[in-house]
Design a protein around this motif. Structure first.
Motif, mmCIF file in Angstrom:
data_model
loop_
_atom_site.group_PDB
_atom_site.id
_atom_site.type_symbol
_atom_site.label_atom_id
_atom_site.label_comp_id
_atom_site.label_asym_id
_atom_site.label_seq_id
_atom_site.Cartn_x
_atom_site.Cartn_y
_atom_site.Cartn_z
ATOM 1 N N GLY A 1 7.077 6.189 -11.474
ATOM 2 C CA GLY A 1 7.893 4.855 -11.316
ATOM 3 C C GLY A 1 7.145 3.263 -11.348
ATOM 4 N N GLU A 2 7.917 2.528 -11.151
ATOM 5 C CA GLU A 2 7.350 1.057 -11.199
ATOM 6 C C GLU A 2 7.570 0.222 -10.215
ATOM 7 N N ILE A 3 6.677 -0.497 -9.713
ATOM 8 C CA ILE A 3 6.801 -1.542 -8.407
ATOM 9 C C ILE A 3 7.557 -2.609 -9.094
ATOM 10 N N THR B 1 12.046 4.451 -9.510
ATOM 11 C CA THR B 1 11.798 5.559 -10.355
ATOM 12 C C THR B 1 13.073 6.214 -11.238
ATOM 13 N N PRO B 2 12.803 6.829 -12.063
ATOM 14 C CA PRO B 2 13.982 7.348 -12.776
ATOM 15 C C PRO B 2 15.094 7.928 -11.939
ATOM 16 N N ALA C 1 0.695 -1.291 -0.005
ATOM 17 C CA ALA C 1 0.116 -0.090 0.057
ATOM 18 C C ALA C 1 1.119 1.382 -0.132
ATOM 19 N N LEU C 2 1.751 1.284 0.809
ATOM 20 C CA LEU C 2 2.522 2.378 0.909
ATOM 21 C C LEU C 2 3.414 2.506 -0.363
ATOM 22 N N ALA C 3 4.131 1.436 -1.090
ATOM 23 C CA ALA C 3 4.683 1.563 -2.274
ATOM 24 C C ALA C 3 3.640 2.139 -3.502
ATOM 25 N N GLU C 4 2.567 1.728 -3.505
ATOM 26 C CA GLU C 4 1.522 2.435 -4.372
ATOM 27 C C GLU C 4 1.179 3.681 -4.146
ATOM 28 N N ARG D 1 4.263 5.473 -5.402
ATOM 29 C CA ARG D 1 4.127 5.266 -6.999
ATOM 30 C C ARG D 1 3.101 6.488 -7.755
ATOM 31 N N GLN D 2 2.197 6.568 -6.910
ATOM 32 C CA GLN D 2 1.026 7.754 -7.383
ATOM 33 C C GLN D 2 1.668 9.019 -7.181
ATOM 34 N N LEU D 3 2.427 9.133 -6.187
ATOM 35 C CA LEU D 3 2.923 10.567 -5.820
ATOM 36 C C LEU D 3 3.967 10.861 -6.973
#
Length: 117
Positions: A29-31, A43-44, A18-21, A24-26
Motif C-alpha cells: 500500500g501507500e501512506i 491498500t488495494p 512508525a506503525l503505518a510504515e 505498509r511493509q507487511l
C-alpha cells in the motif's frame, strides 16, 4: 439497506508514522497522509489509519487488563440523517468528537465513528 460503508479501521498507538510504515511493509500500500497525530495507509483492499494516543498502553493478549484498542470509522452521506438510525440500532452518542466526526458506542460499549469523508 445499510446505513453507511466501512471507511477505516483505526489503531491507537504511540507513533502513527512508525506503525503505518510497519503495516505498509507487511501488507503493501501507500501512506496517504500524516500530520503527526494521524497517519493513513491505503491498500488495494481498504484503508487502515493510526492515531497517536498519549500515555498509550499496548493491549495484552489474551488478558483484558489492557484490551484491544481499535475502532471502526463508518462513512455516511449525511451525519444528521445517519445519527437517528444508529441510535435506533442501540448505539449511544459519546462526547468529544472532532469536527466532521460523530463518536458512538455500540451496544457492548465499543466506540465507532460516523464520518463523511
Amino acid at each position: 439497506m445499510a446505513i453507511g460503508e466501512l471507511h477505516d479501521v483505526v489503531f491507537d498507538c504511540p507513533d502513527p508514522d512508525a506503525l503505518a510504515e510497519f503495516y505498509r511493509q507487511l501488507v503493501g500500500g501507500e501512506i496517504l497522509d500524516s500530520d503527526g497525530h494521524w497517519t493513513t495507509l491505503a491498500t488495494p483492499r481498504g484503508r487502515v489509519s493510526f492515531q497517536r494516543v498519549d500515555d498509550y498502553s499496548p493491549p495484552k493478549w489474551p488478558g483484558q487488563e489492557h484490551p484491544q484498542q481499535i475502532h471502526l470509522d463508518v462513512k455516511v452521506a449525511n451525519l444528521d440523517e445517519s445519527e437517528p438510525l444508529v441510535l435506533e440500532l442501540g448505539a449511544t452518542r459519546l462526547d468529544g468528537a472532532p469536527n466532521g466526526f460523530r463518536v458512538y458506542a455500540d451496544p457492548a460499549g465499543h466506540p465507532f465513528c460516523l464520518v463523511t469523508s
